[in-house]
Write a protein that holds these residues in place. Structure first.
Motif, PDB file in Angstrom:
ATOM      1  N   ALA A  87       0.832  -1.208   0.000  1.00  0.00           N
ATOM      2  CA  ALA A  87       0.000   0.000   0.000  1.00  0.00           C
ATOM      3  C   ALA A  87       0.863   1.253   0.000  1.00  0.00           C
ATOM      4  CB  ALA A  87      -0.932   0.005   1.204  1.00  0.00           C
ATOM      5  N   THR A  88       1.974   1.229   0.725  1.00  0.00           N
ATOM      6  CA  THR A  88       2.874   2.382   0.752  1.00  0.00           C
ATOM      7  C   THR A  88       3.421   2.655  -0.642  1.00  0.00           C
ATOM      8  OG1 THR A  88       3.521   1.837   3.025  1.00  0.00           O
ATOM      9  CG2 THR A  88       4.953   3.348   1.805  1.00  0.00           C
ATOM     10  N   GLU A  89       3.889   1.617  -1.295  1.00  0.00           N
ATOM     11  CA  GLU A  89       4.454   1.792  -2.635  1.00  0.00           C
ATOM     12  C   GLU A  89       3.395   2.297  -3.614  1.00  0.00           C
ATOM     13  OE1 GLU A  89       7.015  -0.617  -6.054  1.00  0.00           O
ATOM     14  OE2 GLU A  89       6.518  -1.607  -4.156  1.00  0.00           O
ATOM     15  N   ARG A  90       2.190   1.766  -3.528  1.00  0.00           N
ATOM     16  CA  ARG A  90       1.116   2.202  -4.426  1.00  0.00           C
ATOM     17  C   ARG A  90       0.777   3.677  -4.202  1.00  0.00           C
ATOM     18  NH1 ARG A  90      -2.592  -1.285  -6.634  1.00  0.00           N
ATOM     19  NH2 ARG A  90      -4.362  -0.170  -5.728  1.00  0.00           N
ATOM     20  N   LEU A  91       0.643   4.063  -2.940  1.00  0.00           N
ATOM     21  CA  LEU A  91       0.276   5.445  -2.626  1.00  0.00           C
ATOM     22  C   LEU A  91       1.349   6.432  -3.077  1.00  0.00           C
ATOM     23  CD1 LEU A  91      -1.158   4.781   0.930  1.00  0.00           C
ATOM     24  CD2 LEU A  91      -2.461   5.745  -0.959  1.00  0.00           C
ATOM     25  N   VAL A  92       2.600   6.115  -2.788  1.00  0.00           N
ATOM     26  CA  VAL A  92       3.687   7.028  -3.149  1.00  0.00           C
ATOM     27  C   VAL A  92       3.862   7.080  -4.662  1.00  0.00           C
ATOM     28  CG1 VAL A  92       6.142   7.505  -2.902  1.00  0.00           C
ATOM     29  CG2 VAL A  92       4.839   6.670  -0.940  1.00  0.00           C
ATOM     30  N   THR A  93       3.738   5.933  -5.314  1.00  0.00           N
ATOM     31  CA  THR A  93       3.870   5.908  -6.773  1.00  0.00           C
ATOM     32  C   THR A  93       2.791   6.743  -7.426  1.00  0.00           C
ATOM     33  OG1 THR A  93       4.892   3.699  -6.733  1.00  0.00           O
ATOM     34  CG2 THR A  93       3.905   4.415  -8.807  1.00  0.00           C
ATOM     35  N   ARG A  94       1.573   6.644  -6.926  1.00  0.00           N
ATOM     36  CA  ARG A  94       0.485   7.441  -7.498  1.00  0.00           C
ATOM     37  C   ARG A  94       0.730   8.932  -7.274  1.00  0.00           C
ATOM     38  NH1 ARG A  94      -3.677   4.154  -5.995  1.00  0.00           N
ATOM     39  NH2 ARG A  94      -4.216   5.331  -4.124  1.00  0.00           N
ATOM     40  N   LEU A  95       1.249   9.288  -6.117  1.00  0.00           N
ATOM     41  CA  LEU A  95       1.551  10.691  -5.830  1.00  0.00           C
ATOM     42  C   LEU A  95       2.622  11.229  -6.775  1.00  0.00           C
ATOM     43  CD1 LEU A  95       1.498  13.271  -4.058  1.00  0.00           C
ATOM     44  CD2 LEU A  95       3.122  12.118  -2.529  1.00  0.00           C
ATOM     45  N   VAL A  96       3.663  10.445  -6.991  1.00  0.00           N
ATOM     46  CA  VAL A  96       4.761  10.889  -7.854  1.00  0.00           C
ATOM     47  C   VAL A  96       4.328  10.938  -9.317  1.00  0.00           C
ATOM     48  CG1 VAL A  96       7.033  10.217  -8.754  1.00  0.00           C
ATOM     49  CG2 VAL A  96       6.585  10.155  -6.283  1.00  0.00           C
ATOM     50  N   ALA A  97       3.530   9.957  -9.736  1.00  0.00           N
ATOM     51  CA  ALA A  97       3.104   9.900 -11.140  1.00  0.00           C
ATOM     52  C   ALA A  97       2.074  10.963 -11.473  1.00  0.00           C
ATOM     53  CB  ALA A  97       2.541   8.511 -11.449  1.00  0.00           C
ATOM     54  N   ALA A  98       1.290  11.384 -10.482  1.00  0.00           N
ATOM     55  CA  ALA A  98       0.255  12.397 -10.719  1.00  0.00           C
ATOM     56  C   ALA A  98       0.200  13.354  -9.542  1.00  0.00           C
ATOM     57  CB  ALA A  98      -1.098  11.729 -10.938  1.00  0.00           C
ATOM     58  N   PRO A  99       1.197  14.234  -9.401  1.00  0.00           N
ATOM     59  CA  PRO A  99       1.239  15.134  -8.235  1.00  0.00           C
ATOM     60  C   PRO A  99       0.128  16.169  -8.231  1.00  0.00           C
ATOM     61  CG  PRO A  99       2.961  15.689  -9.798  1.00  0.00           C
ATOM     62  CD  PRO A  99       2.366  14.397 -10.276  1.00  0.00           C
ATOM     63  N   ARG A 100      -0.389  16.530  -9.383  1.00  0.00           N
ATOM     64  CA  ARG A 100      -1.493  17.484  -9.503  1.00  0.00           C
ATOM     65  C   ARG A 100      -1.216  18.786  -8.734  1.00  0.00           C
ATOM     66  NH1 ARG A 100      -6.043  16.010  -7.282  1.00  0.00           N
ATOM     67  NH2 ARG A 100      -7.158  17.472  -8.641  1.00  0.00           N
ATOM     68  N   GLY A 101      -0.007  19.302  -8.916  1.00  0.00           N
ATOM     69  CA  GLY A 101       0.331  20.586  -8.324  1.00  0.00           C
ATOM     70  C   GLY A 101       0.835  20.532  -6.897  1.00  0.00           C
ATOM     71  N   ARG A 102       0.848  19.353  -6.286  1.00  0.00           N
ATOM     72  CA  ARG A 102       1.317  19.246  -4.902  1.00  0.00           C
ATOM     73  C   ARG A 102       2.819  19.029  -4.853  1.00  0.00           C
ATOM     74  NH1 ARG A 102      -2.392  14.241  -3.563  1.00  0.00           N
ATOM     75  NH2 ARG A 102      -1.528  13.799  -5.636  1.00  0.00           N
ATOM     76  N   SER A 103       3.459  19.495  -3.797  1.00  0.00           N
ATOM     77  CA  SER A 103       4.854  19.132  -3.562  1.00  0.00           C
ATOM     78  C   SER A 103       4.892  17.694  -3.066  1.00  0.00           C
ATOM     79  CB  SER A 103       5.491  20.057  -2.523  1.00  0.00           C
ATOM     80  OG  SER A 103       4.939  19.809  -1.234  1.00  0.00           O
ATOM     81  N   LEU A 104       6.023  17.047  -3.257  1.00  0.00           N
ATOM     82  CA  LEU A 104       6.149  15.667  -2.802  1.00  0.00           C
ATOM     83  C   LEU A 104       6.015  15.580  -1.291  1.00  0.00           C
ATOM     84  CD1 LEU A 104       6.672  12.729  -3.434  1.00  0.00           C
ATOM     85  CD2 LEU A 104       9.125  13.210  -3.504  1.00  0.00           C
ATOM     86  N   GLU A 105       6.682  16.515  -0.573  1.00  0.00           N
ATOM     87  CA  GLU A 105       6.594  16.493   0.889  1.00  0.00           C
ATOM     88  C   GLU A 105       5.175  16.744   1.369  1.00  0.00           C
ATOM     89  OE1 GLU A 105       8.749  18.224  -0.976  1.00  0.00           O
ATOM     90  OE2 GLU A 105      10.549  18.768   0.144  1.00  0.00           O
ATOM     91  N   GLY A 106       4.501  17.723   0.740  1.00  0.00           N
ATOM     92  CA  GLY A 106       3.123  18.012   1.133  1.00  0.00           C
ATOM     93  C   GLY A 106       2.191  16.848   0.868  1.00  0.00           C
ATOM     94  N   GLY A 107       2.382  16.179  -0.255  1.00  0.00           N
ATOM     95  CA  GLY A 107       1.547  15.021  -0.580  1.00  0.00           C
ATOM     96  C   GLY A 107       1.762  13.877   0.386  1.00  0.00           C
ATOM     97  N   LEU A 108       3.011  13.639   0.770  1.00  0.00           N
ATOM     98  CA  LEU A 108       3.300  12.570   1.727  1.00  0.00           C
ATOM     99  C   LEU A 108       2.702  12.874   3.096  1.00  0.00           C
ATOM    100  CD1 LEU A 108       7.008  11.838   0.733  1.00  0.00           C
ATOM    101  CD2 LEU A 108       5.084  10.258   0.500  1.00  0.00           C
ATOM    102  N   GLU A 109       2.762  14.139   3.498  1.00  0.00           N
ATOM    103  CA  GLU A 109       2.177  14.525   4.783  1.00  0.00           C
ATOM    104  C   GLU A 109       0.662  14.346   4.765  1.00  0.00           C
ATOM    105  OE1 GLU A 109       2.070  18.360   7.830  1.00  0.00           O
ATOM    106  OE2 GLU A 109       3.578  18.255   6.240  1.00  0.00           O
TER     107      GLU A 109
END
Length: 274
Positions: free
Chosen positions: A169-191
């Motif tokens: 689940a961690t890998e899926r969530l982070v991969t989706r965030l990186v592949a489609a950030p939609r204007g979010r920073s990586l740190e903000g999305g992870l938080e």
């Protein structure tokens, strides 16, 4: 989100919870399908504006959503999205954000069923700290992803970093965030993902920074004190930073309780300068 959008999201989350109460429903499949709907609505601006137009009857918008999605996603997801477009949204983009949050929630529900939700919370936090401390890694995982080759390279890098080392689940969530950030920073999305994981347990996340690792007893006492203060369970994400010198700093959302020696010294310096 504010106003009508927040209320609409709350209703949609209740519908997702009711749907996934049935263990026969594949939560990971729901996550994939909801992510696909997010991509569609994010790309088709005119469509999402039609689906959130308050001047249009709710049932007409729901029927349009069913026609468009009926052959692309399961009946459960088509019904869920149809219910969402019946609701009132403050901004058309809020609908996209809400569908994306439901996709993330579905993956977290799958992790909860597997008994790994606590691990996923911790892994999201730790990965966020790694990203924050490495400008090279942050640069490699951030930036535009319009180019399929660039998106594939980022996904492959994540798989090398997390594959076999983190929960699925961690890998899926982070991969989706990186592949489609939609204007979010990586740190903000992870938080944001970490907060969402905490909410699955109806608890808050406290980022605790100390000069040295806390003992088990200290962690238990701090957790109990914060639970009394906030009236709910508080999950501790622990970070060690020698720069704080001593004491601890606790951040829960916008609340900061800073009892570090560094903070007190900074306050003394400010007073002397004044």
């Amino acid at each position: 989100m504010n106003g009508a959008s927040r209320e609409a999201l709350a209703v949609a989350r209740e519908q997702l919870d009711a749907l996934t109460d049935n263990t026969a429903v594949d939560a990971r499949q729901l996550a994939d399908e909801l992510a696909a709907v997010t991509t569609l609505l994010d790309r088709e601006v005119r469509l999402r504006r039609v689906l959130t137009d308050p001047a249009q009857p709710g049932e007409a918008k729901a029927e349009l959503a069913r026609r468009l999605l009926g052959r692309q996603v399961s009946g459960e997801v088509a019904d869920l999205v149809s219910g969402m477009v019946r609701s009132r949204w403050s901004r058309s983009r809020d609908l996209v954000d809400a569908v994306e949050q439901l996709a993330d929630s579905a993956d977290l529900i799958a992790a909860d069923r597997a008994g790994t939700l606590d691990d996923v919370e911790d892994e999201l936090f730790r990965f966020g700290r790694i990203v924050a401390s490495s400008t090279q890694l942050r640069a490699a995982l951030s930036g535009k992803v319009d180019d399929p080759a660039a998106r594939g390279a980022k996904t492959e890098l994540l798989h090398r970093l997390l594959g076999g080392r983190a929960k699925p689940a961690t890998e899926r969530l982070v991969t989706r965030l990186v592949a489609a950030p939609r204007g979010r920073s990586l740190e903000g999305g992870l938080e944001a993902l970490s907060r969402l994981a905490a909410e699955r347990r109806d608890r808050s996340v406290a980022v605790v920074t100390s000069a040295v690792p806390l003992s088990d007893g200290q962690k238990q006492r701090l957790g109990a004190a914060l639970a009394r203060l906030y009236g709910r369970e508080v999950h501790l994400n622990l970070d060690v930073d020698p720069a704080v010198l001593g004491g601890i700093s606790v951040r829960i959302g916008d609340d900061v309780i800073d009892g570090t020696v560094a903070a007190r010294l900074g306050e003394v310096e400010r007073r002397m300068a004044g």
